[in-house]
Design a protein around this motif. Structure first.
Motif, short mmCIF file in Angstrom:
data_model
loop_
_atom_site.label_atom_id
_atom_site.label_comp_id
_atom_site.label_asym_id
_atom_site.label_seq_id
_atom_site.Cartn_x
_atom_site.Cartn_y
_atom_site.Cartn_z
N SER A 104 0.85 -1.11 -0.16
CA SER A 104 0.07 0.09 0.13
C SER A 104 0.83 1.09 -0.04
O SER A 104 0.74 2.42 -0.81
CB SER A 104 -1.00 0.00 1.26
OG SER A 104 -1.87 1.07 1.11
N PHE A 105 1.94 1.16 0.94
CA PHE A 105 2.66 2.49 0.85
C PHE A 105 3.47 2.69 -0.44
O PHE A 105 3.26 3.85 -0.93
CB PHE A 105 3.93 2.14 1.83
CG PHE A 105 4.78 3.28 2.17
CD1 PHE A 105 4.57 4.47 2.33
CD2 PHE A 105 6.19 3.03 1.76
CE1 PHE A 105 5.48 5.43 2.71
CE2 PHE A 105 7.12 4.00 1.79
CZ PHE A 105 6.70 5.22 2.19
N ILE A 106 3.96 1.50 -1.06
CA ILE A 106 4.56 1.82 -2.57
C ILE A 106 3.57 2.37 -3.42
O ILE A 106 3.88 3.10 -4.30
CB ILE A 106 5.27 0.47 -2.98
CG1 ILE A 106 6.25 0.15 -1.96
CG2 ILE A 106 5.76 0.71 -4.33
CD1 ILE A 106 7.50 1.03 -1.70
N GLU A 107 2.47 1.94 -3.37
CA GLU A 107 1.48 1.98 -4.52
C GLU A 107 0.95 3.63 -4.21
O GLU A 107 0.21 4.08 -5.25
CB GLU A 107 0.29 1.19 -4.53
CG GLU A 107 0.74 -0.43 -4.72
CD GLU A 107 -0.51 -1.38 -4.85
OE1 GLU A 107 -0.51 -2.21 -5.54
OE2 GLU A 107 -1.36 -1.18 -3.87
N HIS A 108 1.09 4.00 -2.97
CA HIS A 108 0.54 5.44 -2.89
C HIS A 108 1.74 6.37 -2.71
O HIS A 108 1.62 7.26 -2.23
CB HIS A 108 -0.20 5.33 -1.46
CG HIS A 108 -1.56 4.88 -1.68
ND1 HIS A 108 -1.83 3.33 -1.26
CD2 HIS A 108 -2.86 5.52 -2.26
CE1 HIS A 108 -3.16 3.16 -1.53
NE2 HIS A 108 -3.79 4.17 -1.99
N GLY A 109 2.83 6.01 -3.69
CA GLY A 109 3.83 7.09 -3.80
C GLY A 109 5.10 6.87 -2.75
O GLY A 109 6.22 7.55 -3.23
N GLY A 110 5.26 5.82 -2.03
CA GLY A 110 6.43 5.56 -1.15
C GLY A 110 7.34 4.89 -2.42
O GLY A 110 6.95 4.33 -3.38
N GLU A 111 8.67 5.24 -2.11
CA GLU A 111 9.80 4.53 -2.75
C GLU A 111 10.14 2.95 -2.42
O GLU A 111 10.32 2.17 -3.22
CB GLU A 111 11.08 5.39 -2.82
CG GLU A 111 10.78 6.82 -3.70
CD GLU A 111 11.93 7.53 -3.73
OE1 GLU A 111 13.14 6.92 -3.62
OE2 GLU A 111 11.74 8.79 -3.98
N ARG A 112 10.29 2.89 -1.11
CA ARG A 112 10.62 1.58 -0.62
C ARG A 112 10.16 1.25 0.70
O ARG A 112 9.75 2.34 1.66
CB ARG A 112 12.11 1.36 -0.82
CG ARG A 112 12.95 2.33 0.23
CD ARG A 112 14.24 2.12 0.11
NE ARG A 112 15.02 2.64 0.91
CZ ARG A 112 16.34 2.75 1.33
NH1 ARG A 112 16.97 1.89 0.68
NH2 ARG A 112 16.88 3.50 2.30
N ALA A 113 9.82 0.08 1.14
CA ALA A 113 9.36 -0.12 2.24
C ALA A 113 10.30 -1.48 2.73
O ALA A 113 10.67 -2.24 1.86
CB ALA A 113 8.11 -0.52 2.36
#
Length: 110
Positions: free
Chosen positions: A79-88
């Motif tokens: 979810s974080f990546i799909e909403h603009g985050g670069e990496r988790a």
């Protein structure tokens, strides 16, 4: 008289939403294992150093991650990546510094 309502807060998803809302580039999800594994609990268990969102979605669809353990962490990372985050990164608590430096944990990227 007040009436309470029971609820469950998914801390991993809440962290992903907060990180997204503050414009974070990285999300670090700390847990009690070094890396996410596929085949967990079997002789074929394999730790993952890196996975893409597409790979993570495939593993989720295949039921690779336990509902009360790794599944919510992987879902939050996706979810974080799909909403603009670069990496988790999902990593062990005691390896947090190494995980931030890219030397530990499972990195999830687009």
């Amino acid at each position: 008289r007040s009436v309470g309502v029971e609820g469950v807060v998914d801390k991993d998803l809440a962290a992903a939403i907060l990180a997204r809302d503050v414009g974070a580039v990285d999300l670090l999800i700390l847990t009690d294992v070094d890396r996410v594994q596929v085949g967990f609990g079997t002789a074929a268990a394999r730790p993952l150093e890196r996975m893409t969102v597409a790979e993570a979605r495939g593993y989720l669809a295949a039921g690779e991650f336990g509902a009360g353990s790794m599944k919510p962490k992987v879902e939050a990372a996706v979810s974080f990546i799909e909403h603009g985050g670069e990496r988790a990164t999902i990593a062990a608590l005691e390896r947090a510094t190494d995980a931030l430096a890219g030397r530990a944990g499972t990195l999830v990227v687009a």
